[in-house]
Design a protein around this motif. Structure first.
Motif, PDB file in Angstrom:
ATOM      1  N   UNK A 113     -59.903  -7.825   3.947  1.00 10.95           N
ATOM      2  CA  UNK A 113     -60.108  -9.327   3.905  1.00 10.95           C
ATOM      3  C   UNK A 113     -59.666 -10.380   4.635  1.00 10.95           C
ATOM      4  N   UNK A 114     -58.412  -9.814   5.361  1.00 12.86           N
ATOM      5  CA  UNK A 114     -57.910 -11.116   6.400  1.00 12.86           C
ATOM      6  C   UNK A 114     -58.808 -10.980   7.675  1.00 12.86           C
ATOM      7  N   UNK A 115     -59.385  -9.941   7.886  1.00  9.01           N
ATOM      8  CA  UNK A 115     -60.238 -10.280   9.181  1.00  9.01           C
ATOM      9  C   UNK A 115     -61.616 -10.937   8.600  1.00  9.01           C
ATOM     10  N   UNK A 116     -62.041 -10.660   7.394  1.00 13.15           N
ATOM     11  CA  UNK A 116     -63.133 -11.491   6.995  1.00 13.15           C
ATOM     12  C   UNK A 116     -62.934 -13.009   7.055  1.00 13.15           C
ATOM     13  N   UNK A 117     -61.664 -13.292   6.377  1.00 11.25           N
ATOM     14  CA  UNK A 117     -61.466 -14.601   6.191  1.00 11.25           C
ATOM     15  C   UNK A 117     -61.212 -15.193   7.628  1.00 11.25           C
ATOM     16  N   UNK A 118     -60.780 -14.255   8.553  1.00 11.43           N
ATOM     17  CA  UNK A 118     -60.459 -15.123  10.185  1.00 11.43           C
ATOM     18  C   UNK A 118     -61.921 -15.395  10.685  1.00 11.43           C
ATOM     19  N   UNK A 119     -62.832 -14.571  10.259  1.00 12.92           N
ATOM     20  CA  UNK A 119     -64.229 -14.814  10.796  1.00 12.92           C
ATOM     21  C   UNK A 119     -64.704 -15.965  10.172  1.00 12.92           C
ATOM     22  N   UNK A 120     -64.805 -16.373   9.041  1.00  9.75           N
ATOM     23  CA  UNK A 120     -65.346 -17.578   8.171  1.00  9.75           C
ATOM     24  C   UNK A 120     -64.614 -18.602   8.435  1.00  9.75           C
ATOM     25  N   UNK A 121     -63.308 -18.367   8.604  1.00  3.03           N
ATOM     26  CA  UNK A 121     -62.568 -19.633   9.033  1.00  3.03           C
ATOM     27  C   UNK A 121     -63.113 -20.135  10.503  1.00  3.03           C
ATOM     28  N   UNK A 122     -63.037 -19.112  11.494  1.00  2.00           N
ATOM     29  CA  UNK A 122     -63.486 -19.531  12.882  1.00  2.00           C
ATOM     30  C   UNK A 122     -64.869 -20.325  12.781  1.00  2.00           C
ATOM     31  N   UNK A 123     -65.736 -19.575  12.095  1.00  3.20           N
ATOM     32  CA  UNK A 123     -67.088 -19.952  11.986  1.00  3.20           C
ATOM     33  C   UNK A 123     -67.278 -21.289  11.220  1.00  3.20           C
ATOM     34  N   UNK A 124     -66.600 -21.496  10.379  1.00  5.28           N
ATOM     35  CA  UNK A 124     -66.755 -23.139   9.724  1.00  5.28           C
ATOM     36  C   UNK A 124     -66.109 -23.773  10.547  1.00  5.28           C
ATOM     37  N   UNK A 125     -64.940 -23.673  11.272  1.00  5.75           N
ATOM     38  CA  UNK A 125     -64.490 -24.674  12.149  1.00  5.75           C
ATOM     39  C   UNK A 125     -65.158 -25.002  13.443  1.00  5.75           C
ATOM     40  N   UNK A 126     -65.770 -23.804  13.894  1.00  2.00           N
ATOM     41  CA  UNK A 126     -66.819 -24.244  15.020  1.00  2.00           C
ATOM     42  C   UNK A 126     -67.779 -24.798  14.543  1.00  2.00           C
ATOM     43  N   UNK A 127     -68.669 -24.644  13.333  1.00  2.00           N
ATOM     44  CA  UNK A 127     -69.719 -25.162  13.015  1.00  2.00           C
ATOM     45  C   UNK A 127     -69.395 -26.674  12.806  1.00  2.00           C
ATOM     46  N   UNK A 128     -68.444 -26.979  11.980  1.00  2.00           N
ATOM     47  CA  UNK A 128     -68.085 -28.155  11.607  1.00  2.00           C
ATOM     48  C   UNK A 128     -67.512 -29.060  12.942  1.00  2.00           C
ATOM     49  N   UNK A 129     -66.851 -28.425  14.066  1.00  2.00           N
ATOM     50  CA  UNK A 129     -66.584 -29.333  14.938  1.00  2.00           C
ATOM     51  C   UNK A 129     -67.614 -29.756  16.019  1.00  2.00           C
ATOM     52  N   UNK A 130     -68.834 -28.853  16.076  1.00  2.00           N
ATOM     53  CA  UNK A 130     -70.012 -29.097  16.923  1.00  2.00           C
ATOM     54  C   UNK A 130     -70.617 -30.255  16.104  1.00  2.00           C
ATOM     55  N   UNK A 131     -70.789 -30.207  14.905  1.00  2.00           N
ATOM     56  CA  UNK A 131     -71.571 -31.261  14.053  1.00  2.00           C
ATOM     57  C   UNK A 131     -70.954 -32.431  14.120  1.00  2.00           C
ATOM     58  N   UNK A 132     -69.858 -32.576  13.658  1.00  2.00           N
ATOM     59  CA  UNK A 132     -68.936 -33.724  13.808  1.00  2.00           C
ATOM     60  C   UNK A 132     -68.784 -34.398  15.441  1.00  2.00           C
ATOM     61  N   UNK A 133     -68.633 -33.620  16.422  1.00  2.00           N
ATOM     62  CA  UNK A 133     -68.364 -34.174  17.534  1.00  2.00           C
ATOM     63  C   UNK A 133     -69.844 -34.557  18.234  1.00  2.00           C
ATOM     64  N   UNK A 134     -70.871 -33.659  17.730  1.00  2.00           N
ATOM     65  CA  UNK A 134     -72.285 -34.288  18.379  1.00  2.00           C
ATOM     66  C   UNK A 134     -72.707 -35.580  17.454  1.00  2.00           C
ATOM     67  N   UNK A 135     -72.543 -35.633  16.137  1.00  2.00           N
ATOM     68  CA  UNK A 135     -73.000 -36.681  15.299  1.00  2.00           C
ATOM     69  C   UNK A 135     -72.215 -37.784  15.797  1.00  2.00           C
ATOM     70  N   UNK A 136     -70.840 -37.801  15.821  1.00  2.00           N
ATOM     71  CA  UNK A 136     -70.049 -39.104  16.175  1.00  2.00           C
ATOM     72  C   UNK A 136     -70.600 -39.743  17.694  1.00  2.00           C
ATOM     73  N   UNK A 137     -71.100 -39.006  18.202  1.00  2.00           N
ATOM     74  CA  UNK A 137     -71.514 -39.704  19.734  1.00  2.00           C
ATOM     75  C   UNK A 137     -72.913 -40.000  19.594  1.00  2.00           C
ATOM     76  N   UNK A 138     -73.915 -39.767  18.548  1.00  2.00           N
ATOM     77  CA  UNK A 138     -75.095 -40.361  18.301  1.00  2.00           C
ATOM     78  C   UNK A 138     -74.983 -41.297  17.575  1.00  2.00           C
ATOM     79  N   UNK A 139     -74.252 -41.304  16.559  1.00  2.00           N
ATOM     80  CA  UNK A 139     -73.980 -42.478  15.550  1.00  2.00           C
ATOM     81  C   UNK A 139     -72.492 -42.940  15.817  1.00  2.00           C
ATOM     82  N   UNK A 140     -72.111 -44.011  16.701  1.00  2.00           N
ATOM     83  CA  UNK A 140     -70.890 -44.169  17.151  1.00  2.00           C
ATOM     84  C   UNK A 140     -70.151 -45.017  15.965  1.00  2.00           C
ATOM     85  N   UNK A 141     -70.843 -45.534  15.132  1.00  2.00           N
ATOM     86  CA  UNK A 141     -70.291 -46.371  14.144  1.00  2.00           C
ATOM     87  C   UNK A 141     -69.699 -45.536  13.072  1.00  2.00           C
TER      88      UNK A 141
END
Length: 202
Positions: A113-141
Motif C-alpha cells: 500500500x505504501x508504494x501504491x500510495x506513493x505512485x498515486x500521490x506523485x501522479x496526482x501532484x504531477x497532473x495538478x501541477x501541469x494543469x495549474x501552471x498551464x492554465x494560469x499562464x493561459x488565463x492570467x486573471x
C-alpha cells in the motif's frame, strides 16, 4: 561495457516489464537480475532493494508535454489554448506506459500500500501541477489558489471514464475521436468560466 546510466536504464526497463507481467509481489530481485543479464551484486549496487527500484520507476515516469505558454505572453485564442492543455493531460494519462503503471499500482494496493500510495500521490501532484501552471499562464486573471478547486472537475470531465475503460480493457485505448469529444465537452463547460475573472459571475 555499459555506462552507469545505461545500466540503470536496463534495470528499470526489466523491472517494469516483470512487475507488469507478474506483479510487484511475485517478482524477485533474482528475476530482475536474470532479465537484465546482470549479477545480483551489480543490481544491488544500483538499487538497494525492490521497493527502492519501484520508487525509482515512479520517479522515472515521463514528463507532461511542455506547452509554449510563457509567463506574461498573451494567448490570442484562449479556447484553443484550453483545448491544447487538456489534450496534453488526457494524452499523457492514456499513454500505454502510464496506463500500465496505474494498473500495476492498483493491483499492488493490498500487498504494497505504501508504494501504491506513493505512485498515486506523485501522479496526482504531477497532473495538478501541469494543469495549474498551464492554465494560469493561459488565463492570467486566475492564480494557483483560485483555480485549484476547478482542477479535479476538469480532469474528471476531460477523461470522462476513458482512463477506467483503458485500465479494465488492456490493449484497447480510447481512440483520438473519443478523446477529442470528451475534451470538447469539458472545454464547452469551463471556458466561459475561465474566460472571465474569478468571482465575476457571482
Amino acid at each position: 561495457m555499459l555506462s552507469a546510466t545505461d545500466r540503470r536504464r536496463r534495470i528499470l526497463d526489466a523491472a517494469e516489464a516483470l512487475f507488469t507481467a507478474k506483479g510487484y509481489g511475485d517478482t524477485s530481485m533474482d528475476d530482475i537480475a536474470r532479465a537484465c543479464g546482470m549479477s545480483k551484486k551489480t543490481l544491488y549496487a544500483v538499487f538497494a532493494d525492490k521497493a527502492t527500484l519501484f520508487s525509482s520507476l515512479i520517479a522515472d515516469n515521463e514528463a507532461f508535454p511542455i506547452l509554449a505558454y510563457e509567463g506574461g505572453k498573451t494567448v490570442a485564442d484562449t479556447r484553443a489554448a484550453l483545448t491544447d492543455v487538456l489534450t496534453g493531460l488526457v494524452d499523457f494519462i492514456l499513454m500505454p506506459r502510464q496506463v500500465s503503471m496505474t494498473r500495476l499500482a492498483i493491483c499492488e494496493t493490498l500487498h504494497a500500500p505504501e508504494l501504491s500510495q506513493q505512485f498515486f500521490t506523485a501522479a496526482l501532484d504531477r497532473g495538478e501541477s501541469y494543469l495549474r501552471d498551464a492554465l494560469t499562464r493561459v488565463f492570467p486573471a486566475w492564480n494557483a489558489r483560485t483555480i485549484q478547486p476547478l482542477l479535479p472537475i476538469m480532469v474528471g470531465a476531460a477523461l470522462g471514464g476513458l482512463q477506467l475503460r483503458a485500465l479494465v480493457e488492456p490493449g484497447k485505448l480510447p481512440d483520438r475521436r473519443t478523446r477529442r469529444r470528451n475534451i470538447a465537452t469539458c472545454v464547452a463547460m469551463v471556458w466561459p468560466l475561465l474566460s472571465q475573472p474569478p468571482g465575476a459571475a457571482d
